[in-house]
Design a protein around this motif. Structure first.
Motif: not given
Length: 89
Positions: A3-5, A15-17, A72-73, A86-87
């Motif tokens: 997830k890319v926030r 954006v969900p990947v 995990l970030t 934030t990924v």
């Protein structure tokens, strides 16, 4: 799922990947054509940097490890203008 926030001032979006998409992207960025294209684009800008070729076999263990470490970030960045990225796995 990766997830890319992104938060820019008062707007937020995620954006969900999915991992299969991540595998496809890794296949593209490890291709010789993509590497050649990127290096030619850098040369046109007049820079002296060359992007090294990444082997798919070297990238595969990393992708497998990502699946095992959910939550995990990977990236957490906050800029002065209020932009946050934030990924997270």
């Amino acid at each position: 799922m990766l997830k890319v926030r992104v938060k820019v001032r008062d707007k937020r979006f995620t954006v969900p990947v999915p991992y299969p998409v991540l595998n496809i992207v890794s296949t593209v960025i490890t291709s010789k054509k993509f590497n050649r294209f990127v290096n030619q684009a850098i040369e046109r800008d007049g820079r002296k940097f060359v992007v090294p070729q990444i082997e798919r076999k070297d990238l595969k263990p990393l992708l497998k490890a990502l699946v095992k470490h959910k939550g995990l970030t990977l990236v957490d960045t906050k800029l002065n203008d209020g932009t946050e990225v934030t990924v997270k796995l």
